[in-house]
Design a protein around this motif. Sequence first.
Motif, PDB file in Angstrom:
ATOM      1  N   TRP A  51     -15.233  -3.836  10.288  1.00  0.00           N
ATOM      2  CA  TRP A  51     -13.937  -4.310  11.840  1.00  0.00           C
ATOM      3  C   TRP A  51     -13.046  -4.485   9.883  1.00  0.00           C
ATOM      4  N   THR A  52     -12.846  -3.519   9.198  1.00  0.00           N
ATOM      5  CA  THR A  52     -11.719  -3.488   8.312  1.00  0.00           C
ATOM      6  C   THR A  52      -9.818  -3.844   8.997  1.00  0.00           C
ATOM      7  N   VAL A  53      -8.604  -3.874   8.075  1.00  0.00           N
ATOM      8  CA  VAL A  53      -7.955  -4.073   9.017  1.00  0.00           C
ATOM      9  C   VAL A  53      -7.593  -2.812   9.241  1.00  0.00           C
ATOM     10  N   GLU A  54      -7.359  -1.421   8.233  1.00  0.00           N
ATOM     11  CA  GLU A  54      -7.278  -0.182   9.099  1.00  0.00           C
ATOM     12  C   GLU A  54      -8.058   0.127  10.244  1.00  0.00           C
ATOM     13  N   VAL A  55      -9.546  -0.322  10.646  1.00  0.00           N
ATOM     14  CA  VAL A  55     -10.098   0.691  11.809  1.00  0.00           C
ATOM     15  C   VAL A  55      -9.251  -0.948  12.558  1.00  0.00           C
ATOM     16  N   LEU A  56      -8.859  -2.237  12.531  1.00  0.00           N
ATOM     17  CA  LEU A  56      -8.404  -2.962  13.520  1.00  0.00           C
ATOM     18  C   LEU A  56      -6.895  -2.356  14.064  1.00  0.00           C
ATOM     19  N   ARG A  57      -5.951  -2.134  12.969  1.00  0.00           N
ATOM     20  CA  ARG A  57      -4.473  -1.493  13.448  1.00  0.00           C
ATOM     21  C   ARG A  57      -4.914   0.085  14.565  1.00  0.00           C
ATOM     22  N   ARG A  58      -6.491   0.821  14.248  1.00  0.00           N
ATOM     23  CA  ARG A  58      -6.602   2.027  14.624  1.00  0.00           C
ATOM     24  C   ARG A  58      -6.677   1.384  16.394  1.00  0.00           C
ATOM     25  N   LEU A  59      -7.337   0.305  16.515  1.00  0.00           N
ATOM     26  CA  LEU A  59      -7.538  -0.110  17.729  1.00  0.00           C
ATOM     27  C   LEU A  59      -6.576  -0.928  18.837  1.00  0.00           C
ATOM     28  N   SER A  60      -5.711  -1.572  17.405  1.00  0.00           N
ATOM     29  CA  SER A  60      -4.194  -2.613  18.028  1.00  0.00           C
ATOM     30  C   SER A  60      -3.495  -1.385  19.160  1.00  0.00           C
ATOM     31  N   ALA A 104     -11.957  -5.417  31.995  1.00  0.00           N
ATOM     32  CA  ALA A 104     -11.590  -5.142  30.443  1.00  0.00           C
ATOM     33  C   ALA A 104     -11.961  -4.936  29.266  1.00  0.00           C
ATOM     34  N   LEU A 105     -13.266  -5.803  28.969  1.00  0.00           N
ATOM     35  CA  LEU A 105     -14.140  -5.560  28.709  1.00  0.00           C
ATOM     36  C   LEU A 105     -14.859  -4.180  28.956  1.00  0.00           C
ATOM     37  N   SER A 106     -15.717  -4.201  29.820  1.00  0.00           N
ATOM     38  CA  SER A 106     -16.648  -3.541  29.608  1.00  0.00           C
ATOM     39  C   SER A 106     -16.073  -2.410  29.722  1.00  0.00           C
ATOM     40  N   ALA A 107     -14.271  -1.375  30.529  1.00  0.00           N
ATOM     41  CA  ALA A 107     -14.119  -0.598  29.649  1.00  0.00           C
ATOM     42  C   ALA A 107     -13.925  -0.353  27.789  1.00  0.00           C
ATOM     43  N   PHE A 108     -13.615  -1.652  27.615  1.00  0.00           N
ATOM     44  CA  PHE A 108     -13.135  -1.822  25.759  1.00  0.00           C
ATOM     45  C   PHE A 108     -15.059  -1.570  25.205  1.00  0.00           C
ATOM     46  N   SER A 109     -15.865  -1.599  25.611  1.00  0.00           N
ATOM     47  CA  SER A 109     -16.931  -1.151  25.524  1.00  0.00           C
ATOM     48  C   SER A 109     -17.120  -0.308  25.660  1.00  0.00           C
ATOM     49  N   ARG A 110     -16.626   0.884  26.042  1.00  0.00           N
ATOM     50  CA  ARG A 110     -16.973   1.782  26.526  1.00  0.00           C
ATOM     51  C   ARG A 110     -16.396   3.184  25.173  1.00  0.00           C
ATOM     52  N   HIS A 111     -14.831   2.082  25.349  1.00  0.00           N
ATOM     53  CA  HIS A 111     -13.910   2.993  24.501  1.00  0.00           C
ATOM     54  C   HIS A 111     -14.529   2.511  22.725  1.00  0.00           C
ATOM     55  N   VAL A 112     -14.661   1.769  22.777  1.00  0.00           N
ATOM     56  CA  VAL A 112     -15.336   1.521  20.649  1.00  0.00           C
ATOM     57  C   VAL A 112     -16.440   2.370  20.669  1.00  0.00           C
ATOM     58  N   LYS A 113     -17.536   2.240  21.943  1.00  0.00           N
ATOM     59  CA  LYS A 113     -18.914   3.242  21.332  1.00  0.00           C
ATOM     60  C   LYS A 113     -18.561   4.277  21.459  1.00  0.00           C
ATOM     61  N   HIS A 115     -15.261   6.354  20.406  1.00  0.00           N
ATOM     62  CA  HIS A 115     -14.252   6.279  19.520  1.00  0.00           C
ATOM     63  C   HIS A 115     -14.569   5.452  18.345  1.00  0.00           C
ATOM     64  N   PHE A 116     -15.424   4.169  18.049  1.00  0.00           N
ATOM     65  CA  PHE A 116     -15.169   3.564  16.496  1.00  0.00           C
ATOM     66  C   PHE A 116     -16.706   3.624  16.736  1.00  0.00           C
ATOM     67  N   ASP A 117     -17.165   4.520  16.375  1.00  0.00           N
ATOM     68  CA  ASP A 117     -18.576   4.626  15.986  1.00  0.00           C
ATOM     69  C   ASP A 117     -19.944   4.013  16.295  1.00  0.00           C
ATOM     70  N   ARG A 118     -19.618   3.252  17.606  1.00  0.00           N
ATOM     71  CA  ARG A 118     -20.874   2.292  17.952  1.00  0.00           C
ATOM     72  C   ARG A 118     -20.677   0.767  17.699  1.00  0.00           C
ATOM     73  N   ARG A 119     -19.776   0.324  17.084  1.00  0.00           N
ATOM     74  CA  ARG A 119     -19.462  -1.018  16.319  1.00  0.00           C
ATOM     75  C   ARG A 119     -19.878  -1.712  17.569  1.00  0.00           C
ATOM     76  N   PRO A 120     -20.360  -2.771  16.939  1.00  0.00           N
ATOM     77  CA  PRO A 120     -20.381  -4.077  18.150  1.00  0.00           C
ATOM     78  C   PRO A 120     -19.395  -4.326  18.277  1.00  0.00           C
ATOM     79  N   TRP A 121     -19.000  -5.401  19.357  1.00  0.00           N
ATOM     80  CA  TRP A 121     -17.372  -5.819  19.285  1.00  0.00           C
ATOM     81  C   TRP A 121     -16.657  -6.811  17.640  1.00  0.00           C
TER      82      TRP A 121
END
Length: 158
Positions: A51-60, A104-113, A115-121
């Motif tokens: 979770w680099t700054v760039e990845v977190l920026r995209r998430l935010s 929100a956490l459940s939907a967040f899990s699906r979104h991360v899976k 759009h974010f290469d299956r990263r953990p939270w």
Amino acid sequence: MQLQDSEYVYVPVPRQFVPEVQAYVVQLSAEAAGRGDAEERPTGETLSEQWTVEVLRRLSQTRLSSTQSVGKLLDVLAEHPGDYVSTTRLVELLDMDRTQLRGALSAFSRHVKKHFDRRPWPMTWIEQLSPSPDYKTEFFYTVDATVAQHWQQARETP
């Protein structure tokens, strides 16, 4: 990690110190469970490496309401990295109910899976006795210092 009732010893604590004692027990339990800054992920990278700054920026910048809610949760956690915040406290601070947070956490899990290469939270959690008399146990969430710093930097820049 969930402990059985028989594993607990009840100790009288002055009322004004109960939150601090609970927070300390949560911290010790997390350390005992092996969840910490150096926790390795399946990719061999720590959370702060994934979770680099760039990845977190995209998430935010994600416009999904569930991800925005989790962004607010990360704002809270990033204010005090390493501290564990209970679900009870989070729903108070975020002005939402438990069902909304869980959704929100459940939907967040699906979104991360997806759009974010299956990263953990970007945050870790443990299950412990609840400070609320309404619940036996609940989840406590935290971010490490590096993820907190990355998140704050991601929030500062467009």
